[in-house]
Design a protein around this motif. Structure first.
Motif, PDB file in Angstrom:
ATOM      1  N   MET B 150       0.830  -1.197   0.000  1.00 28.95           N
ATOM      2  CA  MET B 150       0.000   0.000   0.000  1.00 28.95           C
ATOM      3  C   MET B 150       0.871   1.257   0.000  1.00 28.95           C
ATOM      4  SD  MET B 150      -2.813   1.095   2.768  1.00 28.95           S
ATOM      5  CE  MET B 150      -1.551   1.532   3.924  1.00 28.95           C
ATOM      6  N   LEU B 151       1.915   1.212   0.781  1.00 31.31           N
ATOM      7  CA  LEU B 151       2.815   2.364   0.820  1.00 31.31           C
ATOM      8  C   LEU B 151       3.470   2.588  -0.531  1.00 31.31           C
ATOM      9  CD1 LEU B 151       4.367   1.895   4.338  1.00 31.31           C
ATOM     10  CD2 LEU B 151       3.163   3.910   3.516  1.00 31.31           C
ATOM     11  N   ALA B 154       0.970   4.152  -2.729  1.00 29.67           N
ATOM     12  CA  ALA B 154       0.788   5.548  -2.352  1.00 29.67           C
ATOM     13  C   ALA B 154       1.943   6.397  -2.858  1.00 29.67           C
ATOM     14  CB  ALA B 154       0.668   5.659  -0.835  1.00 29.67           C
ATOM     15  N   MET B 155       3.115   5.839  -2.759  1.00 28.55           N
ATOM     16  CA  MET B 155       4.279   6.598  -3.203  1.00 28.55           C
ATOM     17  C   MET B 155       4.200   6.885  -4.698  1.00 28.55           C
ATOM     18  SD  MET B 155       8.261   5.520  -2.923  1.00 28.55           S
ATOM     19  CE  MET B 155       8.296   4.484  -4.360  1.00 28.55           C
ATOM     20  N   SER B 157       1.593   6.808  -6.608  1.00 35.56           N
ATOM     21  CA  SER B 157       0.484   7.684  -6.960  1.00 35.56           C
ATOM     22  C   SER B 157       0.810   9.125  -6.590  1.00 35.56           C
ATOM     23  CB  SER B 157      -0.795   7.238  -6.263  1.00 35.56           C
ATOM     24  OG  SER B 157      -0.677   7.463  -4.883  1.00 35.56           O
ATOM     25  N   GLY B 158       1.492   9.311  -5.451  1.00 38.27           N
ATOM     26  CA  GLY B 158       1.880  10.671  -5.065  1.00 38.27           C
ATOM     27  C   GLY B 158       2.786  11.294  -6.118  1.00 38.27           C
ATOM     28  N   LEU B 161       0.695  11.957  -9.335  1.00 36.96           N
ATOM     29  CA  LEU B 161      -0.277  13.042  -9.222  1.00 36.96           C
ATOM     30  C   LEU B 161       0.409  14.406  -9.152  1.00 36.96           C
ATOM     31  CD1 LEU B 161      -2.826  11.552  -6.717  1.00 36.96           C
ATOM     32  CD2 LEU B 161      -3.312  12.310  -9.034  1.00 36.96           C
ATOM     33  N   ALA B 162       1.413  14.461  -8.315  1.00 42.13           N
ATOM     34  CA  ALA B 162       2.041  15.766  -8.108  1.00 42.13           C
ATOM     35  C   ALA B 162       3.037  16.096  -9.199  1.00 42.13           C
ATOM     36  CB  ALA B 162       2.726  15.794  -6.746  1.00 42.13           C
TER      37      ALA B 162
ATOM     38  N   ALA C  68       1.149   3.537   9.063  1.00 43.08           N
ATOM     39  CA  ALA C  68       1.379   3.246   7.644  1.00 43.08           C
ATOM     40  C   ALA C  68       0.274   3.876   6.801  1.00 43.08           C
ATOM     41  CB  ALA C  68       1.415   1.736   7.427  1.00 43.08           C
ATOM     42  N   SER C  72       0.555   6.844   3.890  1.00 40.05           N
ATOM     43  CA  SER C  72       0.116   6.751   2.499  1.00 40.05           C
ATOM     44  C   SER C  72      -0.981   7.765   2.210  1.00 40.05           C
ATOM     45  CB  SER C  72      -0.345   5.338   2.160  1.00 40.05           C
ATOM     46  OG  SER C  72      -1.071   4.797   3.220  1.00 40.05           O
ATOM     47  N   ALA C  75       0.642  10.950   1.420  1.00 37.72           N
ATOM     48  CA  ALA C  75       1.257  10.959   0.093  1.00 37.72           C
ATOM     49  C   ALA C  75       0.210  11.184  -0.990  1.00 37.72           C
ATOM     50  CB  ALA C  75       1.992   9.637  -0.129  1.00 37.72           C
ATOM     51  N   VAL C  76      -0.825  10.346  -0.979  1.00 40.52           N
ATOM     52  CA  VAL C  76      -1.857  10.448  -2.014  1.00 40.52           C
ATOM     53  C   VAL C  76      -2.595  11.765  -1.893  1.00 40.52           C
ATOM     54  CG1 VAL C  76      -3.922   9.392  -2.960  1.00 40.52           C
ATOM     55  CG2 VAL C  76      -2.093   7.968  -2.094  1.00 40.52           C
ATOM     56  N   LEU C  78      -1.731  14.635  -0.596  1.00 35.83           N
ATOM     57  CA  LEU C  78      -0.976  15.816  -1.027  1.00 35.83           C
ATOM     58  C   LEU C  78      -0.856  15.860  -2.542  1.00 35.83           C
ATOM     59  CD1 LEU C  78       1.870  16.375   1.554  1.00 35.83           C
ATOM     60  CD2 LEU C  78       0.112  17.972   0.838  1.00 35.83           C
ATOM     61  N   GLY C  79      -0.670  14.682  -3.129  1.00 37.38           N
ATOM     62  CA  GLY C  79      -0.626  14.639  -4.601  1.00 37.38           C
ATOM     63  C   GLY C  79      -1.883  15.221  -5.185  1.00 37.38           C
ATOM     64  N   LEU C  80      -3.025  14.763  -4.705  1.00 38.20           N
ATOM     65  CA  LEU C  80      -4.312  15.253  -5.207  1.00 38.20           C
ATOM     66  C   LEU C  80      -4.443  16.753  -4.962  1.00 38.20           C
ATOM     67  CD1 LEU C  80      -6.635  12.398  -3.993  1.00 38.20           C
ATOM     68  CD2 LEU C  80      -6.208  13.037  -6.362  1.00 38.20           C
ATOM     69  N   VAL C  82      -2.096  18.935  -4.735  1.00 40.69           N
ATOM     70  CA  VAL C  82      -1.258  19.685  -5.675  1.00 40.69           C
ATOM     71  C   VAL C  82      -1.972  19.828  -7.006  1.00 40.69           C
ATOM     72  CG1 VAL C  82       0.850  19.572  -7.031  1.00 40.69           C
ATOM     73  CG2 VAL C  82       0.934  19.162  -4.576  1.00 40.69           C
ATOM     74  N   VAL C  83      -2.542  18.709  -7.499  1.00 40.11           N
ATOM     75  CA  VAL C  83      -3.262  18.744  -8.774  1.00 40.11           C
ATOM     76  C   VAL C  83      -4.414  19.739  -8.686  1.00 40.11           C
ATOM     77  CG1 VAL C  83      -4.669  17.426 -10.358  1.00 40.11           C
ATOM     78  CG2 VAL C  83      -2.629  16.414  -9.396  1.00 40.11           C
ATOM     79  N   LYS C  86      -3.240  23.257  -8.734  1.00 38.03           N
ATOM     80  CA  LYS C  86      -2.822  23.674 -10.076  1.00 38.03           C
ATOM     81  C   LYS C  86      -4.029  24.055 -10.913  1.00 38.03           C
ATOM     82  CE  LYS C  86       1.264  20.800 -10.714  1.00 38.03           C
ATOM     83  NZ  LYS C  86       1.649  19.608 -11.494  1.00 38.03           N
TER      84      LYS C  86
END
Lengths: 624, 190, 101
Positions: B150-151, B154-155, B157-158, B161-162, C68, C72, C75-76, C78-80, C82-83, C86
């Motif tokens: 899962m990690l 997540a990594m 996907s992060g 996405l970014a 854990a 995750s 991570a996910v 923050l990615g979203l 950022v998108v 933007k």
């Protein structure tokens, strides 16, 4: 033998299915011929079975399991013993003849094919009814004939009166069937089985009160099917159906199912002579009651229908007094001459463009010689003149009631015999004798097709000679039915009675001839209060209408207006409104704002937690 | 005694830090307070004898997660004051309090009252890290592996996405122009 | 004075309430993430405390998995974020109204 049994049973079914294939298409002659031929095959098989049964053999088959659940075990079992063989004979003979006759009678009808589909289906149901070896099968056949009867009475469904009569017949039968069903349930409850042999073997050990209840409930079923008072009104109205239907269903077979039931259940009724006596009294009452209504009626078919009712009363007298074989014998003889009478009436109707009022006929003997002879024969047989069938069977019932010392019943039956003779010959005189009144109304009568007359001739023959088989029949049937011979030991009394009855009947016939040879409207008689009562059928249909139908309608209206509209509908509307309003009120929650959504989520969480807390506290309190 | 002092001290500090996180108008303050609160929480873990967990807490939260947030905030204009149309209504506070109370009742009540027997008792004479390892790699092996996968997911996907179109600042183009590249492709094809 | 399980649970609950408050109150998505971190941590404290007082390591195990998941999620998420930033130039919750029913 089993093969013959299956052929006899399923040939009408195949015929029905065959005719049903064409039911939507216009008249196809083959749709009439094939079922008739198959019925003839069925008749031949029944004949073989009858001969087999005469030697004292019975055929008992179990085709397959029908219901098996726990202690309940009901197979598709069929039994041909002497009683059911007799019934099968009657059913197949009459129905074969009626089928062939119908090919001519329904010649010009649009729904020729549908007619044969239903008629054969009826015969199949009737065969199940008489051949079944258990009460459940009997009930299925019982309902089957009810259904087919409904469809055939309402055959001309575009006529309002026909559909009304069909529904009336069906609903009345339904009321009675409920009684019968209760009887069957009680039987199962008290004996643990529905097979005839098991039930009858165990019925002796059942409490007499329960047996009485069973007897009464079963008889209620029989009352409905055999149109006994007070459920008799449907039979006269059922004459809306085509005449062959009246001949087959409402004279020869279905209406006698009630008698068959009582005869079949004779071990039950033997235990409860009181109920039997009641049945006999009711029978005698109906015999007289129906005959009196027939005296004045001016509808040819209704007269014959009342006569059927009256004869059914005779049968119930015999069955009620324990003379089961006599009842069955009269059933058989009656089936022959009454079917003949109906078919003759059908010919007359055809000739007169469906005119039913005998006062508009007269003098038809010149144009319709064959029909005239047959109907006269049938009427003589019905009146019970020696040596025709009616003499042997009907006089036997009179003798039975005399020997059993029920003199009141005897007197009633004797009077009824006179009335029977009177109305039968009133009809014959009005139709076939006197002036040719029909010319005034512009009718051009014609004789029916030759083959129709030929088809009817076996019935005429049987109506004449059926009495001769009395002893053969007696020996055969008493193998299963209680053997009680009825003989008046004093020959003087016997001869006085027989000859006296004959003379009385003949006198009535002559009186009828004299009175109606020249048919004039007797105004003075029609003013008579007695005449009016009879003319209005004792006001019974009126009473039913006033005291059953109207209150029921009122009740239904109340239920509709007050309960259905104000309670049921309102509840349903309220449920809908609650959801609607809830949606309206809560759509604010769905404003797309994540923050408010989260707040709502927390509200939900709090509610859930509160519930859980309450629950855990409650359980700990209960446990503690 | 020391334990009590330590508990109350850290409890106060944690609550204060988290309160700042929730209430502060500056994102930077909030983040800093959060990081501090995380470290204070690890103190509880040490007090509870969960040394390994405390270490992980510091490494993962104060190290990795906070670093992630810090990098994430570089994208946003985080130095300016947050203009939030906050409605600190009684309802919000009430709901929070209620939920908390309920949770205490429900979570605490059965645990305090019932005698539980440990399914995986802490092994005496063995360090916490070792004990954790023994349980984690026997009973919880499959969840552990799944968590690892899962990690990884997540990594990736992060990153995806970014990192997509890092060179394009999507804020500077109009909304209509966004699918421009697709349109141009189509034009080129035709 | 002995520090018992109840103390930890109460602490955990207070922290949870603070987190919940943040979740409901905040309009900034980043702040929302912070609040969820607080929620997760408060639960971790409860797990560790129960684990300690009952001598059962399962609680700690769960705390690991929670960490854990939190990692995750960050991570996910923050990615979203950022998108989204933007695209819309804002990480305010008010801009996220496309789910309006």
């Amino acid at each position: 033998m089993e093969m013959y049994l299956y052929i006899a049973l399923f040939a009408p079914f195949v015929g029905s299915l065959f005719a049903a294939l064409f039911s939507a298409s216009p008249k196809t002659l083959i749709a009439g011929i094939v079922p008739s031929a198959l019925l003839f095959v069925s008749f031949l098989s029944s004949l073989v079975l009858l001969i087999h049964a005469m030697d004292g053999n019975t055929v008992h088959v179990e085709m397959m399991t029908w219901m098996a659940a726990g202690d309940l075990y009901i197979p598709y079992g069929f039994l041909v013993d002497q009683v059911s063989a007799t019934m099968m004979m009657v059913v197949t003979i009459v129905s074969t003849i009626v089928h062939i006759y119908s090919i001519g009678y329904m010649d010009h009808d649009k729904s020729f094919n549908r007619f044969f589909a239903w008629l054969s289906a009826f015969v199949f149901s009737m065969m199940i009814l008489v051949m079944s070896d258990n009460f459940a099968g009997l009930f299925i056949g019982w309902e089957g004939v009810g259904l087919c009867s409904w469809a055939l009475i309402g055959f001309w469904y575009h006529k309002e009166s026909a559909t009304w009569a069909a529904n009336e017949a069906f609903i009345m039968n339904r009321i009675a069937d409920l009684g019968m069903l209760i009887g069957i349930f009680l039987l199962y409850w008290s004996t643990g089985s529905l097979q005839y042999d098991t039930v009858f073997a165990q019925i002796g050990s059942v409490e007499i009160a329960v047996v009485t209840t069973i007897g009464i409930f079963l008889f209620i079923g029989a009352m409905g099917k055999s149109a006994q008072f007070p459920l008799h009104t449907w039979l006269a109205d059922a004459m809306e159906g085509p005449t062959p239907v009246s001949a087959l269903i409402h004279a020869a077979t279905m209406v006698t199912a009630g008698v068959y039931l009582v005869v079949r259940a004779n071990p039950i009724y033997d235990l409860i002579p009181d109920v039997g006596y009641f049945i006999a009294c009711l029978g005698a009452f109906v015999a007289m009651f129906a005959a009196s209504m027939a005296l004045v009626n001016r509808d040819m078919k209704r007269i014959i229908a009342y006569s059927t009712l009256s004869q059914l009363g005779y049968m119930f007298v015999a069955a009620g007094l324990g003379a089961y074989w006599v009842a069955l014998f009269h059933l058989m003889a009656h089936a022959f001459f009454k079917a003949l009478l109906f078919l003759g009436a059908g010919n007359v109707m055809h000739a007169m463009n469906d005119e039913l009022d005998p006062f508009k006929m007269g003098g038809l003997r010149h144009t319709m010689k064959g029909t005239f002879i047959m109907m006269t024969l049938a009427s003589v047989a019905l009146a019970g003149i020696f040596p025709l069938a009616g003499f042997f069977s009907k006089d036997l019932i009179l003798e039975v009631s005399f020997i059993e010392h029920h003199y009141i019943l005897y007197t009633m039956l004797l009077l009824t015999a006179g009335m029977t003779a009177f109305y039968s010959f009133r009809l014959v005189a009005l139709i076939f004798h006197g002036e040719e009144r029909y010319k005034l109304f512009g009718f051009h009568p014609h004789e029916a097709y030759k083959y129709m007359l030929i088809a009817m001739s076996p019935l005429a023959l049987l109506a004449v000679i059926a009495g001769a088989f009395k002893m053969t029949y007696f020996e055969m049937v008493t193998k299963v039915l209680p053997m009680t011979e009825y003989h008046i030991h004093n020959p003087t009394v016997y001869w006085i009675m027989t000859i006296g009855t004959q003379l009385f009947v003949i006198a009535c016939i002559l009186y009828a001839y004299r009175k109606y040879e020249v048919a004039k409207e007797d105004k003075k008689m029609e003013e008579n209060i007695g005449y009016k009562i009879l003319w209005n059928q004792y006001y019974i249909p009126h009473l039913y209408d006033e005291y059953v139908a109207k209150p029921y309608q009122e009740l239904s209206r109340i239920f509709w207006k007050d309960i259905d509209m104000k309670v049921v509908d309102a509840t349903v509307d309220m449920v809908a409104n609650v959801f609607y309003k809830t949606g309206e009120k809560t759509r604010g929650m769905q404003n797309g704002n994540l923050s408010s959504m989260l707040q709502w989520m927390v509200v939900g969480l709090v509610v859930m937690l509160a519930l859980a807390a309450v629950y855990s506290i409650a359980t700990s309190l209960v446990a503690g | 005694m020391f334990e009590a002092i330590a508990f109350y001290l850290f409890a106060f500090l944690t609550i204060a830090m988290f309160y700042i996180t929730v209430m502060s108008k500056h994102a930077l303050y909030a983040m800093t307070a959060l990081a501090a609160g995380m470290i204070f929480i690890s103190a509880f873990f040490f007090m509870l004898g969960a040394d390994f967990l405390g270490a992980v807490q510091i490494i993962v939260y104060s190290g990795a997660v906070m670093a992630l947030y810090a990098f994430g905030m570089m994208f946003f204009d985080s130095t300016r004051e947050l203009k939030e149309k906050t409605t600190p209504s009684l309802l919000v506070f009430g709901l929070g309090g209620m939920a908390a109370l309920m949770t205490v009742i429900i979570v605490a009540a059965p645990i305090v009252s019932n005698n539980m027997t440990a399914a995986y008792p802490i092994v005496e004479g063995v360090g916490n890290t070792q004990a954790v390892g023994m349980v984690l790699f026997t009973k919880y092996l499959i969840p552990f592996e799944v968590a690892a996968v899962m990690l990884l997911v997540a990594m990736i996907s992060g990153i995806v996405l970014a990192g997509k179109k890092m060179d394009v600042s999507l804020t500077l183009v109009e909304d209509d122009d966004l699918p421009q590249t697709d349109k141009e492709n189509k034009k080129a094809e035709s | 004075m002995e520090i018992g399980l109840n103390h930890y649970l109460v602490l955990s609950t207070i922290l949870f309430a603070i987190g919940l408050l943040g979740v409901m109150r905040r309009r900034n998505l980043l702040m929302l993430f912070f609040a969820t971190e607080i929620l997760l941590n408060s639960v971790n404290i409860a797990f560790a405390a129960i684990s300690h007082f009952y001598g059962d390591l399962s609680g700690q195990m769960f705390a690991f998995f929670v960490i854990a998941i939190a990692a995750s999620e960050v991570a996910v998420g923050l990615g979203l974020l950022v998108v989204w930033f933007k695209r819309s130039g804002s990480i305010d919750l008010e801009t996220l109204k496309s789910m309006r029913g």
